[in-house]
Design a protein around this motif. Structure first.
Motif, PDB file in Angstrom:
ATOM      1  N   TYR A 176       0.949  -1.347   0.026  1.00 46.90           N
ATOM      2  CA  TYR A 176       0.351   0.021  -0.544  1.00 46.90           C
ATOM      3  C   TYR A 176       1.223   1.532  -0.137  1.00 46.90           C
ATOM      4  CZ  TYR A 176       0.334   1.262   5.259  1.00 46.90           C
ATOM      5  OH  TYR A 176       1.052   1.511   6.630  1.00 46.90           O
ATOM      6  N   VAL A 177       0.504   2.713   0.224  1.00 49.84           N
ATOM      7  CA  VAL A 177       1.127   3.605  -0.368  1.00 49.84           C
ATOM      8  C   VAL A 177       0.324   4.213   0.806  1.00 49.84           C
ATOM      9  CG1 VAL A 177       0.807   5.661  -1.727  1.00 49.84           C
ATOM     10  CG2 VAL A 177       1.421   3.698  -2.763  1.00 49.84           C
ATOM     11  N   ASN A 178       1.169   5.500   1.276  1.00 49.57           N
ATOM     12  CA  ASN A 178       0.474   6.721   2.296  1.00 49.57           C
ATOM     13  C   ASN A 178       1.260   7.693   2.007  1.00 49.57           C
ATOM     14  OD1 ASN A 178       1.832   7.737   5.159  1.00 49.57           O
ATOM     15  ND2 ASN A 178       0.819   5.956   6.097  1.00 49.57           N
ATOM     16  N   TRP A 179       0.026   8.535   2.393  1.00 51.79           N
ATOM     17  CA  TRP A 179      -0.198   9.371   2.163  1.00 51.79           C
ATOM     18  C   TRP A 179       0.043  10.496   3.534  1.00 51.79           C
ATOM     19  CZ3 TRP A 179      -3.257   6.825  -0.241  1.00 51.79           C
ATOM     20  CH2 TRP A 179      -3.715   7.035  -1.516  1.00 51.79           C
ATOM     21  N   GLY A 204     -12.682   1.394   5.940  1.00 52.14           N
ATOM     22  CA  GLY A 204     -13.482   1.133   4.429  1.00 52.14           C
ATOM     23  C   GLY A 204     -12.986   1.259   3.273  1.00 52.14           C
ATOM     24  N   GLU A 205     -14.077   0.309   2.631  1.00 46.40           N
ATOM     25  CA  GLU A 205     -13.300   0.275   1.078  1.00 46.40           C
ATOM     26  C   GLU A 205     -11.809  -0.838   1.320  1.00 46.40           C
ATOM     27  OE1 GLU A 205     -15.929   3.382  -1.139  1.00 46.40           O
ATOM     28  OE2 GLU A 205     -13.664   3.655  -0.335  1.00 46.40           O
ATOM     29  N   GLY A 206     -11.226  -0.751   2.496  1.00 42.58           N
ATOM     30  CA  GLY A 206      -9.939  -1.316   1.914  1.00 42.58           C
ATOM     31  C   GLY A 206      -8.845  -0.231   2.688  1.00 42.58           C
ATOM     32  N   LYS A 207      -9.207   1.441   2.833  1.00 38.50           N
ATOM     33  CA  LYS A 207      -8.777   1.811   3.292  1.00 38.50           C
ATOM     34  C   LYS A 207      -8.985   2.615   4.014  1.00 38.50           C
ATOM     35  CE  LYS A 207     -10.413   3.174  -1.786  1.00 38.50           C
ATOM     36  NZ  LYS A 207     -11.086   3.996  -2.547  1.00 38.50           N
ATOM     37  N   ARG A 208      -7.862   3.320   4.430  1.00 38.23           N
ATOM     38  CA  ARG A 208      -8.463   4.690   5.705  1.00 38.23           C
ATOM     39  C   ARG A 208      -7.848   6.262   5.579  1.00 38.23           C
ATOM     40  NH1 ARG A 208      -4.084   2.814  10.768  1.00 38.23           N
ATOM     41  NH2 ARG A 208      -2.203   3.473   9.541  1.00 38.23           N
ATOM     42  N   ALA A 209      -7.922   7.184   6.510  1.00 35.30           N
ATOM     43  CA  ALA A 209      -7.835   7.557   6.403  1.00 35.30           C
ATOM     44  C   ALA A 209      -8.057   8.609   7.829  1.00 35.30           C
ATOM     45  CB  ALA A 209      -8.268   8.952   5.753  1.00 35.30           C
ATOM     46  N   SER A 210      -6.630   9.264   8.790  1.00 35.99           N
ATOM     47  CA  SER A 210      -6.367   9.179   9.738  1.00 35.99           C
ATOM     48  C   SER A 210      -6.588  10.942   9.914  1.00 35.99           C
ATOM     49  CB  SER A 210      -5.757   8.181  10.185  1.00 35.99           C
ATOM     50  OG  SER A 210      -5.631   8.675  11.993  1.00 35.99           O
ATOM     51  N   MET A 211      -6.493  11.132  11.186  1.00 31.15           N
ATOM     52  CA  MET A 211      -5.604  12.412  11.963  1.00 31.15           C
ATOM     53  C   MET A 211      -5.872  12.377  13.333  1.00 31.15           C
ATOM     54  SD  MET A 211      -8.521  15.317   9.911  1.00 31.15           S
ATOM     55  CE  MET A 211      -9.572  14.218  10.352  1.00 31.15           C
ATOM     56  N   PHE A 230      -2.477  18.913  12.922  1.00 31.38           N
ATOM     57  CA  PHE A 230      -2.502  17.774  13.150  1.00 31.38           C
ATOM     58  C   PHE A 230      -1.466  16.664  12.084  1.00 31.38           C
ATOM     59  CE2 PHE A 230      -7.817  18.585  13.910  1.00 31.38           C
ATOM     60  CZ  PHE A 230      -8.029  17.972  14.907  1.00 31.38           C
ATOM     61  N   TYR A 231      -1.367  16.286  12.181  1.00 33.03           N
ATOM     62  CA  TYR A 231      -0.500  14.840  11.551  1.00 33.03           C
ATOM     63  C   TYR A 231      -1.475  13.958  10.949  1.00 33.03           C
ATOM     64  CZ  TYR A 231       1.892  10.412  10.628  1.00 33.03           C
ATOM     65  OH  TYR A 231       1.884   9.326   9.644  1.00 33.03           O
ATOM     66  N   TYR A 232      -1.389  14.409   9.433  1.00 35.28           N
ATOM     67  CA  TYR A 232      -2.251  13.204   9.013  1.00 35.28           C
ATOM     68  C   TYR A 232      -1.948  11.689   7.843  1.00 35.28           C
ATOM     69  CZ  TYR A 232      -1.350  15.214   4.687  1.00 35.28           C
ATOM     70  OH  TYR A 232      -0.625  16.236   3.692  1.00 35.28           O
ATOM     71  N   PHE A 233      -2.036  11.007   7.770  1.00 36.50           N
ATOM     72  CA  PHE A 233      -2.067   9.662   6.981  1.00 36.50           C
ATOM     73  C   PHE A 233      -2.638   9.081   6.536  1.00 36.50           C
ATOM     74  CE2 PHE A 233      -1.952   8.751  11.223  1.00 36.50           C
ATOM     75  CZ  PHE A 233      -2.604   7.159  11.674  1.00 36.50           C
ATOM     76  N   MET A 234      -2.690   9.107   5.056  1.00 33.34           N
ATOM     77  CA  MET A 234      -4.045   8.649   4.087  1.00 33.34           C
ATOM     78  C   MET A 234      -3.213   6.827   3.779  1.00 33.34           C
ATOM     79  SD  MET A 234      -6.297  11.524   2.706  1.00 33.34           S
ATOM     80  CE  MET A 234      -4.803  12.596   3.119  1.00 33.34           C
ATOM     81  N   GLY A 235      -4.078   6.261   3.731  1.00 26.08           N
ATOM     82  CA  GLY A 235      -3.072   4.897   2.835  1.00 26.08           C
ATOM     83  C   GLY A 235      -4.685   3.939   1.581  1.00 26.08           C
ATOM     84  N   CYS A 236      -3.783   3.329   0.823  1.00 27.42           N
ATOM     85  CA  CYS A 236      -4.596   2.810   0.210  1.00 27.42           C
ATOM     86  C   CYS A 236      -4.100   1.492  -1.000  1.00 27.42           C
ATOM     87  CB  CYS A 236      -5.013   4.042  -0.952  1.00 27.42           C
ATOM     88  SG  CYS A 236      -6.460   2.943  -2.454  1.00 27.42           S
ATOM     89  N   PRO A 237      -4.048   0.536  -0.972  1.00 27.86           N
ATOM     90  CA  PRO A 237      -3.441  -0.576  -1.358  1.00 27.86           C
ATOM     91  C   PRO A 237      -3.151   0.037  -2.386  1.00 27.86           C
ATOM     92  CG  PRO A 237      -5.248  -1.475  -0.594  1.00 27.86           C
ATOM     93  CD  PRO A 237      -5.538  -0.049  -0.737  1.00 27.86           C
ATOM     94  N   LYS A 238      -1.970  -0.107  -3.265  1.00 27.86           N
ATOM     95  CA  LYS A 238      -1.656   0.032  -5.142  1.00 27.86           C
ATOM     96  C   LYS A 238      -0.310  -0.432  -5.219  1.00 27.86           C
ATOM     97  CE  LYS A 238      -2.616   5.158  -4.916  1.00 27.86           C
ATOM     98  NZ  LYS A 238      -3.721   4.791  -5.800  1.00 27.86           N
TER      99      LYS A 238
END
Length: 387
Positions: A178-181, A202-209, A217-225
């Motif tokens: 997965y990729v993390n932003w 949801g949808e096999g992804k996540r977004a967080s703060m 806020f430190y944010y990170f978001m992830g999605c399979p790629k």
């Protein structure tokens, strides 16, 4: 043992933790860093209570509290903004004896550089080889210069040169799928409450703060790629809007507020547990020893635990450096291996490696009791050297 000289390869969190601890123990310490300018990998980091306890022991408790966020609760929400569960973290804090502090990596690194002495870190020194004999260990650098000490500590990250020496072969990181932003934005009510760590799934992804110091806020978001995808900074906002299309409004607000030029877009990797963390007078700590996916938030904490345990055995045993390092390995090897594999399993669940298991996890989140969550966190925190 007294009057030792330690040569540390790498000035990240692991190397600086070890450098501060060893210097406070009265040792001569030299830190060598391959880059000409330190730039932390990633924007923020969650330091759980076990890591903060190490910083307390190093005399940096007041400083880390000043740069850390006040994280009193955590919430899981669906990508459509349904509350799945919420956890009051105060019982956990009371159970383990210390508050966690999410922090900016830049702030943390500067705090640690100040503590060690930024001018004492030797920059632009790329280690290409290490060797040892019965009485010493030596690091050899790209420019042909060398540094010799009683012990060489490899804190040179996931692509460690020192690890290649220990393993007898180059160990390539394993792509986690997965990729993390990630990045940092100013806190605001349209994102989250300023004392809550919120995670949308949801949808096999996540977004967080999560809150960090300076009302941010430190944010990170992830999605399979697939491995090898690349996106120019100017196109990152569009990529995120497409990836998280239809997600909760706070996630949309986050994407609108972030600065695409400041987003870290990382393909996440880890390494398989190693059979050895030491060889003679040479030891591995941090990501060079046990690079892990960030899904447990324990990478930085484990680097700090490594530093504390390594320093303790060098200081409190007197048979030999080799003996002290073997004792360090015996205490750390199983713990870090378990956490790498636990984080890997959690990563696969979060990011849809087996969709049925991911959907089952979403259902479990609704039924999970607060005590179950805090007990699981406490078990990890208290499983290290700082009970």
């Amino acid at each position: 043992m007294y009057e030792l000289k330690a040569v540390i390869i790498g000035a990240g969190m692991a190397g600086l933790s070890a450098g501060i601890a060893l210097r406070q123990a009265g040792y001569e310490v030299e830190i060598y860093e391959k880059t000409s300018k330190l730039r932390p990998a990633g924007a923020g980091i969650s330091l759980w209570s076990n890591g903060i306890k190490i910083l307390n022991r190093l005399g940096l408790g007041k400083e880390v509290a000043a740069i850390g966020g006040q994280m009193n609760r955590m919430e899981y929400r669906s990508h459509k903004d349904e509350v799945l569960n919420h956890v009051n973290l105060m019982p956990l804090i009371e159970q383990v004896g210390q508050r966690p502090y999410p922090v900016s990596r830049t702030d943390l690194q500067q705090m640690m550089l100040d503590a060690f002495g930024e001018a004492d870190v030797r920059m632009g020194m790329r280690c290409v080889e290490v060797k040892q004999d019965a009485d010493s260990a030596t690091a050899i650098f790209e420019d042909g210069s060398t540094a010799t000490g009683d012990v060489v500590i490899g804190a040179d990250g996931i692509h460690s040169v020192v690890r290649t020496y220990l393993a007898g072969e180059k160990i390539e990181p394993r792509y986690a799928g997965y990729v993390n932003w990630n990045g940092i934005v100013d806190a605001s009510p349209d994102l989250a409450e300023n004392d809550v760590w919120v995670i949308y799934v949801g949808e096999g992804k996540r977004a967080s703060m999560m809150p960090i110091g300076g009302d941010r806020f430190y944010y990170f978001m992830g999605c399979p790629k697939p491995k090898g995808t690349k996106v120019e900074p100017k196109d990152i906002r569009a990529e995120l809007y497409e990836t998280f299309d239809g997600w909760a409004q706070p996630v949309q607000n986050l994407i609108a507020k972030l600065d695409p030029e400041e987003v870290n877009r990382l393909e996440i990797s880890d390494i398989d547990p190693l059979s050895h963390l030491v060889k003679g007078r040479i030891a591995l700590i941090g990501d060079s020893a046990h690079a892990t996916t960030p899904t447990l938030g324990q990478g930085g904490c484990q680097a700090m635990e490594d530093a504390e345990v390594l320093c303790r055995y060098l200081l409190t045993t007197n048979l030999s450096v080799e003996d002290a390092l073997k004792r360090y390995e015996a205490e750390r090897k199983e713990r870090v291996a378990q956490l790498v594999l636990k984080a890997r399993k959690r990563t696969d669940t979060i990011y849809n490696k087996e969709p049925d298991l991911t959907q089952e996890w979403y259902k479990q989140l609704k039924d999970e009791q607060e005590k179950d969550v805090t007990d699981a966190l406490a078990k990890i925190i208290l499983g290290g050297p700082m009970h």
